[in-house]
Design a protein around this motif. Structure first.
Motif, mmCIF file in Angstrom:
data_model
loop_
_atom_site.group_PDB
_atom_site.id
_atom_site.type_symbol
_atom_site.label_atom_id
_atom_site.label_comp_id
_atom_site.label_asym_id
_atom_site.label_seq_id
_atom_site.Cartn_x
_atom_site.Cartn_y
_atom_site.Cartn_z
ATOM 1 N N ALA A 136 3.852 -0.022 -7.093
ATOM 2 C CA ALA A 136 2.492 0.317 -7.773
ATOM 3 C C ALA A 136 1.572 -1.211 -7.504
ATOM 4 O O ALA A 136 2.103 -2.012 -7.504
ATOM 5 C CB ALA A 136 2.780 0.531 -9.070
ATOM 6 N N GLY B 45 -1.169 2.847 1.408
ATOM 7 C CA GLY B 45 -1.978 4.260 1.212
ATOM 8 C C GLY B 45 -1.111 5.286 0.210
ATOM 9 O O GLY B 45 -1.770 6.100 -0.054
ATOM 10 N N ASN B 46 0.200 5.220 0.583
ATOM 11 C CA ASN B 46 1.156 6.200 -0.525
ATOM 12 C C ASN B 46 1.665 5.667 -1.581
ATOM 13 O O ASN B 46 2.488 6.611 -2.136
ATOM 14 C CB ASN B 46 2.135 6.576 0.624
ATOM 15 C CG ASN B 46 1.796 7.778 1.605
ATOM 16 O OD1 ASN B 46 1.107 8.738 1.241
ATOM 17 N ND2 ASN B 46 2.251 7.809 2.936
ATOM 18 N N SER B 47 1.048 4.599 -1.986
ATOM 19 C CA SER B 47 1.347 4.230 -3.423
ATOM 20 C C SER B 47 0.403 4.353 -4.367
ATOM 21 O O SER B 47 -1.050 4.485 -3.926
ATOM 22 C CB SER B 47 1.429 2.675 -3.386
ATOM 23 O OG SER B 47 2.180 2.389 -2.129
ATOM 24 N N HIS B 48 0.622 4.699 -5.653
ATOM 25 C CA HIS B 48 -0.523 4.760 -6.483
ATOM 26 C C HIS B 48 -1.050 3.206 -6.827
ATOM 27 O O HIS B 48 -0.343 2.195 -6.958
ATOM 28 C CB HIS B 48 -0.067 5.076 -8.061
ATOM 29 C CG HIS B 48 0.365 6.701 -7.850
ATOM 30 N ND1 HIS B 48 1.237 7.429 -7.178
ATOM 31 C CD2 HIS B 48 -0.427 7.625 -8.727
ATOM 32 C CE1 HIS B 48 1.300 8.454 -7.483
ATOM 33 N NE2 HIS B 48 0.181 8.759 -8.462
ATOM 34 N N GLY B 49 -2.497 3.190 -6.917
ATOM 35 C CA GLY B 49 -3.026 1.922 -7.226
ATOM 36 C C GLY B 49 -4.070 2.245 -8.372
ATOM 37 O O GLY B 49 -4.351 3.225 -8.899
ATOM 38 N N SER C 233 -6.757 -0.933 -1.801
ATOM 39 C CA SER C 233 -6.946 0.258 -1.090
ATOM 40 C C SER C 233 -6.593 0.025 0.495
ATOM 41 O O SER C 233 -6.254 1.245 1.004
ATOM 42 C CB SER C 233 -8.408 0.586 -1.095
ATOM 43 O OG SER C 233 -8.900 0.937 -2.392
ATOM 44 N N HIS D 216 6.230 4.797 -1.557
ATOM 45 C CA HIS D 216 5.548 5.338 -3.190
ATOM 46 C C HIS D 216 6.417 4.583 -4.131
ATOM 47 O O HIS D 216 5.943 4.888 -5.446
ATOM 48 C CB HIS D 216 5.889 6.946 -3.070
ATOM 49 C CG HIS D 216 7.439 7.214 -3.000
ATOM 50 N ND1 HIS D 216 8.225 7.000 -1.981
ATOM 51 C CD2 HIS D 216 7.891 8.022 -3.912
ATOM 52 C CE1 HIS D 216 9.369 7.516 -2.347
ATOM 53 N NE2 HIS D 216 9.160 8.125 -3.563
ATOM 54 N N LYS D 217 7.367 3.788 -3.955
ATOM 55 C CA LYS D 217 8.033 2.842 -5.036
ATOM 56 C C LYS D 217 7.195 1.749 -5.496
ATOM 57 O O LYS D 217 7.647 0.822 -6.056
ATOM 58 C CB LYS D 217 9.310 2.735 -4.371
ATOM 59 C CG LYS D 217 10.346 3.843 -4.400
ATOM 60 C CD LYS D 217 10.405 4.724 -5.572
ATOM 61 C CE LYS D 217 11.431 5.876 -5.470
ATOM 62 N NZ LYS D 217 11.176 6.670 -6.819
#
Lengths: 351, 607
Positions: A61, A78-82, A74, A58-59
């Motif tokens: 982007a 999958g656990n990161s903001h896109g 995509s 999650h660290k």
């Protein structure tokens, strides 16, 4: 591609990284790209590299523009903001995201249309500004998503699927990045995982703007005889001057490239970038000579791959702007608002 | 007959000659004597060598709008001398450099000539040609102090303050002023029948331009990222933010900056940076003008549909296209309201004063975070660039920023279902998460394509429609949050609507109309979407005027579209020549309507 979802279970002996996660924890959703698309190999390389680095998913982007390549965020992390933004404008969005929080690892994925045509201006200026990020171009020499038009990185004289030749001069983003002064410039090939993964790791950990131009063949529109970005052509015409390996602080250096000079660059966190020169005449710290090598090779129809240039000490945008260490997005009223006293002084100065 | 504090003086100079600072000093001196003044500058889209005019309107009654006609012309530009003489009102005064005499062809029998041999006076005093040029302006300031009875020590104190620390500049400036003053007293009729005197008219008001106020508002409102591209007349807004941030947003211990300013390579990039920053939780804004809005339009659509906070200051100038870069207008309204292809609409704020520029800048940042959408603040060149009287800027130290619906890691742990575009509260606004918040929850994909409530890509008609309808619901929520219209009076059958700088001449226009037996209630629009009070005002008045500064009556269009109002119900009062609309224009057009429709006047009160 497939519509069958990936099973949640994984092999019991799947390697676990330093924070207890497997490669599966760094994957995204199933790709919708064509079977054999180079971009999927790039996504797999990114996935593996991030897992190896043991950075919490999650660290990151992930930011992209528009195009087949821009769909790939995509398919990893999958656990990161896109953020799949607009065509050619990923650099500006990445700039804003990085300014807001300097602690996130920013990966920008783009294509040759996205970065060498509509996005050429933004590409040049993000290089200038030295935004701390890894910028990957999935370069297939064609516009895949809109079905096969020429792109600006297609070599002059190469042909499209229908046999029509490209009439205009090509743009080489690697040369441009070198000329403008990017502090980490590399080129690779989606089919060469062994070369690509260390470059991604090194690029992510490099503090500054890291650029990797990845030749990533389009099986549908640009993999034919006459293309200079096909699997066959690239395999037959690439040469590398420097082999790079990225070694975590606690790891042993195991790669052995045989005779040739080897150097180590120690990164701020203790990890090491090991550069193994395959050609003694090549200097990866000399920007101008790197540019000359790339241009000369291009004239001969050769594709130079590997780490072409690195300046480990270059400042990044935040250092240039002298911003505070605390991410701007976490500053509060106490940090940001000067208060009514200061405002009254300003009023008084206007009387 | 002597009149006090009631005239228009125009300075006609060559730009780049140092006149701007001298002329500002004139206005400031009167301001410091407590006299209400407004200033406006006609400057060319050029750096040096072309004509520039600086108007100061002096009005004891506090009329700050532009007034037609000039009472005192300081004609220092040979190129425009003829037209400057022609611009004088009958009975006006022409002040000029008589060193070379006056062309008899330009003699007007109905104005008084005030010739001062400025160049000649300076020759023995200063040897440097640059000083001889610059001090011309200071000489006429000195002369004006005698002619208009401006307190001389107000001038000398200003010079001392302005050049504090550079003492070698103070003496020559004061000396040049004394030369002019002495000449006037000795050779001219002093003071003139039009003159000034100390007043209480200013009160505790300050003198500031809207762009500086907006820059301060963005700073106080917590903006940390500013990305911009230079364009007239918005450049000074970004520069003001940067200047004050470098004073007030520096970490005491480290000397590091608690903000980032990027001068982008173009307006598209500026907007992209703002959106990337807003997406990642930093308050961000850009400042531009009409041409920049055109370029930013694609990104505005993205921020609307993907629901990302952003603030855009459009300091409007005359369009279309490159238009008149140094002239004012209110013609970006529709381009901003509906910016981008597809069904889009954006909240707009319409400040009328520098104080509102400050307040609305801070409010815009709150609204952007709360509504998760771009907020456009529509100022204009008149408001943005010219020093004018304003209520002092104020800030409530207890005020905290409204960061809107952002879920923390703890929130995500407690929440059962997280959907980025799920309307949990019924106000049309979902909850968002910032990158880097939680290891396994809350990540989602932001994109400009259609998606379902969980941010998954979909082309399903039902999901698309539901999303678009939710955005309409969000729009209704916005209507209750944006500044309400300012309504005054409800007794008359006729009313006038206006917004932004059209407020400046409004009181004067209304006073003159009252003298002509026409009374109007007023409604000043302050934001879009329109609240119920806007439609109620229109509903409750038989005759509605709408005064605005564009050709196509854009606000009338917006009202008729959004309120289902028959456009023929609203009578347009328009000015679009690039100058600020005057009371004369408003008065004349309203009066004309009454005359053309033979409408009765004095009996026009609601029963």
């Amino acid at each position: 591609m497939t519509f069958v979802a990936k099973p949640k279970v994984h092999h019991p002996k799947l390697r676990v990284n330093e924070i207890g996660l497997t490669r599966r924890d760094y994957e995204g959703s199933v790709s919708t790209l064509c079977a054999g698309c180079g971009h999927d190999a790039v996504s797999a390389a990114i996935t593996q590299a991030c897992a190896d680095l043991a950075i919490p998913p999650h660290k990151f982007a992930k930011i992209s523009g528009i195009g087949c390549s821009s769909k790939t965020p995509s398919y990893f992390l999958g656990n990161s903001h896109g953020f799949n933004s607009v065509h050619g404008r990923m650099p500006s969005v990445s700039t804003g995201a990085n300014l807001a929080n300097r602690e996130l690892y920013c990966i920008g994925v783009s294509g040759d249309g996205d970065s060498a045509s509509i996005g050429l201006g933004q590409f040049a200026h993000i290089v200038r500004r030295r935004i701390n990020m890894l910028y990957i171009v999935d370069n297939n020499g064609t516009y895949g998503l809109t079905k096969g038009q020429f792109s600006a990185t297609s070599d002059k004289g190469s042909t499209n699927k229908r046999g029509l030749p490209i009439l205009y001069e090509p743009i080489d983003l690697v040369s441009m990045a070198l000329q403008i002064g990017a502090s980490f410039v590399a080129r690779s090939f989606s089919g060469d995982r062994q070369q690509l993964i260390p470059l991604i790791k090194a690029g992510l950990m490099h503090r500054g703007f890291s650029f990797i131009d990845v030749i990533s063949p389009c099986v549908k529109f640009n993999n034919h005889n006459g293309s200079t970005k096909s699997y066959e052509y690239v395999r037959g015409h690439s040469e590398s001057f420097v082999a790079a390996d990225y070694v975590m602080p606690h790891e042993e250096i195991t790669a052995d490239y045989g005779p040739g000079e080897r150097e180590e660059v120690t990164m701020p966190d203790g990890s090491r970038l090991c550069l193994h020169k395959l050609d003694d005449a090549y200097d990866p710290y000399d920007r101008i000579s790197a540019l000359a090598h790339v241009q000369t090779a291009q004239q001969q129809g050769e594709v130079v791959t590997g780490l072409l240039y690195v300046d480990p000490d270059a400042a990044d945008c935040h250092e240039i702007l002298e911003t505070v260490d605390t991410p701007l997005n976490s500053l509060t009223e106490t940090d940001l608002c000067p208060g009514s006293g200061a405002l009254e002084a300003i009023n008084q100065s206007m009387r | 007959m002597t009149s006090y504090n009631d005239f228009v003086i125009r300075f006609a100079n060559v730009n780049g000659s140092g006149s701007a600072s001298a002329n500002s000093m004139f206005a400031k001196a009167l301001f410091r004597m407590g006299i209400p003044v407004s200033t406006r500058n006609i400057f060319p889209s050029n750096i040096a060598g072309l004509p520039t005019w600086f108007d100061v309107r002096v009005s004891e009654r506090g009329y700050l709008g532009r007034r037609e006609g000039v009472d005192l012309m300081v004609a220092m530009n040979a190129e425009t001398f003829e037209e400057d003489v022609a611009a004088l009102r009958e009975g006006g005064y022409l002040l000029y450099d008589s060193s070379a005499g006056l062309n008899p062809r330009l003699y007007r029998g109905d104005v008084s000539e005030i010739g001062i041999p400025i160049a000649k006076l300076l020759l023995p005093e200063f040897q440097d040609p640059k000083q001889r040029q610059l001090f011309k302006n200071i000489v006429y300031l000195g002369a004006l102090s005698a002619l208009l009875e401006i307190e001389f020590d107000v001038f000398t104190n200003m010079v001392s303050a302005q050049y504090k620390g550079k003492d070698e500049l103070i003496q020559p400036n004061i000396h040049a002023m004394e030369i002019g003053r002495r000449y006037a007293r000795e050779y001219l009729e002093c003071p003139l029948p039009i003159r000034v005197r100390r007043s209480e008219g200013v009160g505790d008001r300050i003198m500031i331009d809207g762009n500086t106020a907006a820059g301060l508002g963005a700073l106080y409102g917590g903006a940390t990222v500013c990305a911009w591209y230079p364009i007239t007349p918005s450049t000074s807004m970004a520069e003001a933010f940067e200047k004050y941030a470098n004073q007030l947003r520096i970490d005491e211990e480290t000397g590091q900056r608690k903000f980032a300013v990027i001068q982008a390579e173009d307006e598209l990039s500026a907007m992209g940076i703002v959106i990337g920053a807003g997406w990642n939780g930093a308050r961000a804004f850009t400042a531009t003008s009409g041409p920049g809005v055109s370029l930013m339009t694609e990104f505005l659509g993205l921020a609307y549909f993907a629901e990302i906070p952003a603030v855009l200051f459009d300091i409007q100038r005359s369009g279309p296209s490159t238009g008149m870069p140094t002239r004012t207008q209110q013609s970006d309204l529709l381009a901003c309201a509906y910016a981008s292809h597809g069904d889009t609409k954006h909240p707009l704020l319409f400040p009328s004063t520098p104080k509102e520029c400050f307040d609305f800048a801070a409010d815009a940042l709150d609204l952007a975070d709360r509504l998760q959408t771009p907020i456009l603040v529509l100022s204009d060149l008149e408001l943005g660039m010219f020093d004018t009287l304003s209520e002092p800027l104020t800030w409530d130290d207890a005020r905290s920023y409204d960061r809107g619906k952002v879920l923390s890691a703890d929130d995500l742990d407690r929440v059962e279902t997280f959907g980025r575009y799920l309307d949990v509260d019924g106000d049309g606004i979902g909850y968002r998460t910032l990158p880097g918040t939680h290891p396994t929850k809350g990540a989602f994909f932001t994109r400009g394509t259609s998606r379902d409530e969980f941010a998954a890509y979909t082309e399903s008609p039902e999901a698309y429609i539901a999303n678009m309808d939710r955005l309409q619901l969000k729009w209704k929520t916005a209507a209750a949050l944006v500044p309400q219209a300012a309504v005054s009076g409800n007794d008359n059958k006729a009313g006038i609507i206006f917004y932004g700088t059209t407020e400046l001449p409004m009181q004067e226009a209304l006073d003159r109309l009252t003298e002509n037996g026409i009374r109007l209630d007023t409604m000043r629009l302050r934001a879009f979407p329109f609240g119920v009070e806007v439609y109620e005002f229109i509903e409750s008045h038989e005759l509605i005027f709408l005064a605005e500064q564009n050709r196509d009556a854009q606000m009338r269009t917006l009202l008729s579209i959004e309120g289902d109002i028959d456009p023929t119900r609203i009578i347009s009062v328009l000015y679009y020549g690039g100058l600020s609309i005057s009371a004369d224009t408003i008065h004349d057009q309203v009066l004309q309507h009454y005359e053309e429709t033979s409408r009765p006047r004095l009996t026009e009160v609601k029963s």
